[in-house]
Design a protein around this motif. Structure first.
Motif, PDB file in Angstrom:
ATOM      1  N   ASP A   1       0.847  -1.191   0.000  1.00  0.00           N
ATOM      2  CA  ASP A   1       0.000   0.000   0.000  1.00  0.00           C
ATOM      3  C   ASP A   1       0.885   1.245   0.000  1.00  0.00           C
ATOM      4  O   ASP A   1       1.833   1.326   0.784  1.00  0.00           O
ATOM      5  CB  ASP A   1      -0.889  -0.026   1.250  1.00  0.00           C
ATOM      6  CG  ASP A   1      -1.847   1.135   1.271  1.00  0.00           C
ATOM      7  OD1 ASP A   1      -1.420   2.235   1.707  1.00  0.00           O
ATOM      8  OD2 ASP A   1      -2.998   0.956   0.866  1.00  0.00           O
TER       9      ASP A   1
ATOM     10  N   ARG B   1       1.366   2.827   3.485  1.00  0.00           N
ATOM     11  CA  ARG B   1       2.232   2.031   4.367  1.00  0.00           C
ATOM     12  C   ARG B   1       3.691   2.122   3.928  1.00  0.00           C
ATOM     13  O   ARG B   1       4.596   2.192   4.761  1.00  0.00           O
ATOM     14  CB  ARG B   1       1.751   0.587   4.429  1.00  0.00           C
ATOM     15  CG  ARG B   1       0.443   0.461   5.170  1.00  0.00           C
ATOM     16  CD  ARG B   1       0.112  -0.964   5.533  1.00  0.00           C
ATOM     17  NE  ARG B   1      -0.246  -1.793   4.412  1.00  0.00           N
ATOM     18  CZ  ARG B   1      -1.499  -1.993   3.986  1.00  0.00           C
ATOM     19  NH1 ARG B   1      -2.511  -1.398   4.582  1.00  0.00           N
ATOM     20  NH2 ARG B   1      -1.742  -2.779   2.977  1.00  0.00           N
TER      21      ARG B   1
ATOM     22  N   GLN C   1      -6.661  10.168  11.719  1.00  0.00           N
ATOM     23  CA  GLN C   1      -5.823   9.451  12.680  1.00  0.00           C
ATOM     24  C   GLN C   1      -6.156   7.953  12.735  1.00  0.00           C
ATOM     25  O   GLN C   1      -5.252   7.124  12.742  1.00  0.00           O
ATOM     26  CB  GLN C   1      -5.954  10.090  14.072  1.00  0.00           C
ATOM     27  CG  GLN C   1      -5.148   9.388  15.152  1.00  0.00           C
ATOM     28  CD  GLN C   1      -3.646   9.410  14.884  1.00  0.00           C
ATOM     29  OE1 GLN C   1      -3.109  10.422  14.470  1.00  0.00           O
ATOM     30  NE2 GLN C   1      -2.979   8.297  15.097  1.00  0.00           N
ATOM     31  N   PRO C   2      -7.445   7.565  12.728  1.00  0.00           N
ATOM     32  CA  PRO C   2      -7.751   6.127  12.724  1.00  0.00           C
ATOM     33  C   PRO C   2      -7.211   5.401  11.486  1.00  0.00           C
ATOM     34  O   PRO C   2      -6.778   4.246  11.583  1.00  0.00           O
ATOM     35  CB  PRO C   2      -9.277   6.079  12.765  1.00  0.00           C
ATOM     36  CG  PRO C   2      -9.671   7.368  13.410  1.00  0.00           C
ATOM     37  CD  PRO C   2      -8.648   8.369  12.932  1.00  0.00           C
ATOM     38  N   THR C   3      -7.197   6.064  10.340  1.00  0.00           N
ATOM     39  CA  THR C   3      -6.665   5.447   9.117  1.00  0.00           C
ATOM     40  C   THR C   3      -5.158   5.253   9.234  1.00  0.00           C
ATOM     41  O   THR C   3      -4.634   4.180   8.889  1.00  0.00           O
ATOM     42  CB  THR C   3      -7.006   6.297   7.879  1.00  0.00           C
ATOM     43  OG1 THR C   3      -8.428   6.407   7.777  1.00  0.00           O
ATOM     44  CG2 THR C   3      -6.455   5.673   6.612  1.00  0.00           C
TER      45      THR C   3
ATOM     46  N   SER D   1      -3.508   4.967  12.022  1.00  0.00           N
ATOM     47  CA  SER D   1      -3.326   3.919  13.034  1.00  0.00           C
ATOM     48  C   SER D   1      -3.534   2.531  12.437  1.00  0.00           C
ATOM     49  O   SER D   1      -2.815   1.587  12.779  1.00  0.00           O
ATOM     50  CB  SER D   1      -4.280   4.129  14.210  1.00  0.00           C
ATOM     51  OG  SER D   1      -3.928   5.299  14.904  1.00  0.00           O
ATOM     52  N   HIS D   2      -4.510   2.403  11.547  1.00  0.00           N
ATOM     53  CA  HIS D   2      -4.741   1.110  10.889  1.00  0.00           C
ATOM     54  C   HIS D   2      -3.520   0.685  10.075  1.00  0.00           C
ATOM     55  O   HIS D   2      -3.074  -0.467  10.160  1.00  0.00           O
ATOM     56  CB  HIS D   2      -5.965   1.183   9.976  1.00  0.00           C
ATOM     57  CG  HIS D   2      -6.044   0.040   9.018  1.00  0.00           C
ATOM     58  ND1 HIS D   2      -6.409  -1.232   9.410  1.00  0.00           N
ATOM     59  CD2 HIS D   2      -5.758  -0.034   7.697  1.00  0.00           C
ATOM     60  CE1 HIS D   2      -6.350  -2.039   8.354  1.00  0.00           C
ATOM     61  NE2 HIS D   2      -5.972  -1.341   7.311  1.00  0.00           N
ATOM     62  N   HIS D   3      -2.978   1.601   9.302  1.00  0.00           N
ATOM     63  CA  HIS D   3      -1.808   1.278   8.478  1.00  0.00           C
ATOM     64  C   HIS D   3      -0.598   0.933   9.349  1.00  0.00           C
ATOM     65  O   HIS D   3       0.153   0.000   9.034  1.00  0.00           O
ATOM     66  CB  HIS D   3      -1.474   2.438   7.538  1.00  0.00           C
ATOM     67  CG  HIS D   3      -2.444   2.575   6.399  1.00  0.00           C
ATOM     68  ND1 HIS D   3      -2.628   1.602   5.436  1.00  0.00           N
ATOM     69  CD2 HIS D   3      -3.300   3.581   6.078  1.00  0.00           C
ATOM     70  CE1 HIS D   3      -3.537   1.996   4.563  1.00  0.00           C
ATOM     71  NE2 HIS D   3      -3.959   3.197   4.937  1.00  0.00           N
TER      72      HIS D   3
ATOM     73  N   LYS E   1      -0.764  -0.379  12.291  1.00  0.00           N
ATOM     74  CA  LYS E   1      -1.069  -1.702  12.857  1.00  0.00           C
ATOM     75  C   LYS E   1      -0.698  -2.817  11.876  1.00  0.00           C
ATOM     76  O   LYS E   1      -0.118  -3.826  12.264  1.00  0.00           O
ATOM     77  CB  LYS E   1      -2.556  -1.782  13.212  1.00  0.00           C
ATOM     78  CG  LYS E   1      -2.984  -3.125  13.761  1.00  0.00           C
ATOM     79  CD  LYS E   1      -4.478  -3.157  14.024  1.00  0.00           C
ATOM     80  CE  LYS E   1      -4.903  -4.546  14.443  1.00  0.00           C
ATOM     81  NZ  LYS E   1      -6.352  -4.665  14.549  1.00  0.00           N
ATOM     82  N   VAL E   2      -1.018  -2.625  10.599  1.00  0.00           N
ATOM     83  CA  VAL E   2      -0.667  -3.623   9.579  1.00  0.00           C
ATOM     84  C   VAL E   2       0.850  -3.802   9.521  1.00  0.00           C
ATOM     85  O   VAL E   2       1.349  -4.930   9.485  1.00  0.00           O
ATOM     86  CB  VAL E   2      -1.241  -3.231   8.195  1.00  0.00           C
ATOM     87  CG1 VAL E   2      -0.698  -4.134   7.100  1.00  0.00           C
ATOM     88  CG2 VAL E   2      -2.760  -3.276   8.217  1.00  0.00           C
TER      89      VAL E   2
ATOM     90  N   GLU F   1       1.964  -5.615  12.810  1.00  0.00           N
ATOM     91  CA  GLU F   1       1.597  -7.030  12.837  1.00  0.00           C
ATOM     92  C   GLU F   1       2.406  -7.858  11.848  1.00  0.00           C
ATOM     93  O   GLU F   1       2.603  -9.051  12.054  1.00  0.00           O
ATOM     94  CB  GLU F   1       0.101  -7.196  12.582  1.00  0.00           C
ATOM     95  CG  GLU F   1      -0.740  -6.742  13.761  1.00  0.00           C
ATOM     96  CD  GLU F   1      -2.231  -6.854  13.521  1.00  0.00           C
ATOM     97  OE1 GLU F   1      -2.660  -7.052  12.343  1.00  0.00           O
ATOM     98  OE2 GLU F   1      -2.987  -6.731  14.508  1.00  0.00           O
TER      99      GLU F   1
END
Length: 121
Positions: A39, A42, A70-72, A74-76, A78-79, A82
């Protein structure tokens, strides 16, 4: 008048790119890492973290570089976390991220001609 490119040496076109092929497990591990980086957001986040002073970046510094919520972001993150490409450490109210250089070295070994694929779970 047509221009022709010089022909490459015969040895160059026929030499293998790697000493041995990837095992099924190595392919799964590498695909997971490459998928996490596939992505553009990312990939930029990874680059920003790796190039930041001291080799780590606060999430507050990263969010300002994007026109995303900010949530978007944070999601990236997190990916990336992980997948094992980065690690995060909470300090007070902020999280600081750092790239795992050994993981990037494993990825680069696969992309460099002649290097053996070294991937461990």
């Amino acid at each position: 008048m047509s221009k022709q490119l010089p022909l490459a040496a015969v040895d160059a076109c026929c030499s293998p790119l790697a000493r041995e092929p990837l095992t099924a497990g190595q392919a799964v591990d590498l695909a997971r890492l490459f998928k996490a980086m596939s992505d553009p957001v990312r990939l930029r986040l990874l680059s920003l973290i790796a190039s930041h002073d001291g080799g780590e970046a606060c999430v507050c510094d990263l969010a300002d570089a994007f026109d995303l919520s900010q949530p978007t972001i944070s999601h990236h993150l997190k990916v990336l976390r992980e997948s094992g490409l980065i690690t995060g450490e909470r300090r007070g109210t902020w999280v600081y991220y750092r790239v795992h250089p050994e993981v990037l070295a494993r990825l680069s070994a696969v992309l460099v001609a002649g290097e053996p694929p070294v991937v461990t779970a």
